[in-house]
Write a protein that holds these residues in place. Structure first.
Motif, short mmCIF file in Angstrom:
data_model
loop_
_atom_site.label_atom_id
_atom_site.label_comp_id
_atom_site.label_asym_id
_atom_site.label_seq_id
_atom_site.Cartn_x
_atom_site.Cartn_y
_atom_site.Cartn_z
N ILE A 1 0.85 -1.20 0.00
CA ILE A 1 0.00 0.00 0.00
C ILE A 1 0.88 1.24 0.00
O ILE A 1 0.60 2.22 -0.70
N HIS A 2 1.97 1.18 0.76
CA HIS A 2 2.91 2.30 0.81
C HIS A 2 3.46 2.60 -0.60
O HIS A 2 3.54 3.77 -1.00
N THR A 3 3.82 1.55 -1.34
CA THR A 3 4.34 1.74 -2.70
C THR A 3 3.29 2.35 -3.61
O THR A 3 3.59 3.26 -4.39
N LEU A 4 2.06 1.88 -3.51
CA LEU A 4 0.99 2.44 -4.34
C LEU A 4 0.78 3.93 -4.04
O LEU A 4 0.63 4.74 -4.96
N ARG A 5 0.80 4.28 -2.77
CA ARG A 5 0.66 5.69 -2.40
C ARG A 5 1.85 6.50 -2.90
O ARG A 5 1.71 7.64 -3.35
N TYR A 6 3.05 5.91 -2.81
CA TYR A 6 4.26 6.57 -3.29
C TYR A 6 4.17 6.82 -4.80
O TYR A 6 4.49 7.91 -5.27
N TYR A 7 3.74 5.82 -5.56
CA TYR A 7 3.58 5.99 -7.00
C TYR A 7 2.61 7.12 -7.31
O TYR A 7 2.84 7.91 -8.23
N GLU A 8 1.55 7.20 -6.55
CA GLU A 8 0.58 8.28 -6.76
C GLU A 8 1.23 9.63 -6.45
O GLU A 8 1.10 10.58 -7.22
#
Length: 120
Positions: A14-21
């Motif tokens: 989830i952290h990576t997905l938020r980071y990509y955003e």
């Protein structure tokens, strides 16, 4: 689908997905009235492409450029093609380098095998 489902399907945190955003790689994520991120099939396809680019060693800065070009639509097809062609050249060089390293390792494996046979 919610971020937790996407994380599970993509094996990204989830952290990576938020980071990509945050980094601008995922600009089309919608939110429901409660403010939760909602992903669709096209987001999953784009995430798969990001993962593929990362697995080929493309730096995040170049992936960001590719993402920005993608957001521009078909008018950026040539630029995207050029970026990927340049990356393909880099990949071919790296494959050639790795094949040379593999040849050295295989040579040493064979040398050890020959030495063992001589000792028997």
């Amino acid at each position: 689908m919610f971020i937790s489902e996407v994380a599970q399907k993509t094996n990204l945190s989830i952290h990576t997905l938020r980071y990509y955003e945050k980094e601008g790689l995922l600009r089309s994520i919608h939110r429901n009235p409660a403010g939760q991120r909602i992903y669709d099939a096209s987001d999953l396809e784009w995430l798969a492409w990001i993962q593929r680019l990362k697995s080929t060693g493309m730096p995040l800065a170049e992936i960001k450029v590719f993402a920005a070009l993608r957001q521009q639509g078909d008018c950026s097809l040539k630029e995207r093609q050029d970026l990927l062609a340049k990356h393909a050249v880099s990949l071919k060089r790296e494959i050639e380098r790795l094949n040379q390293e593999l040849a050295i390792v295989e040579y040493k494996v064979d040398a050890y095998a020959q030495k063992q046979l001589a000792l028997e």
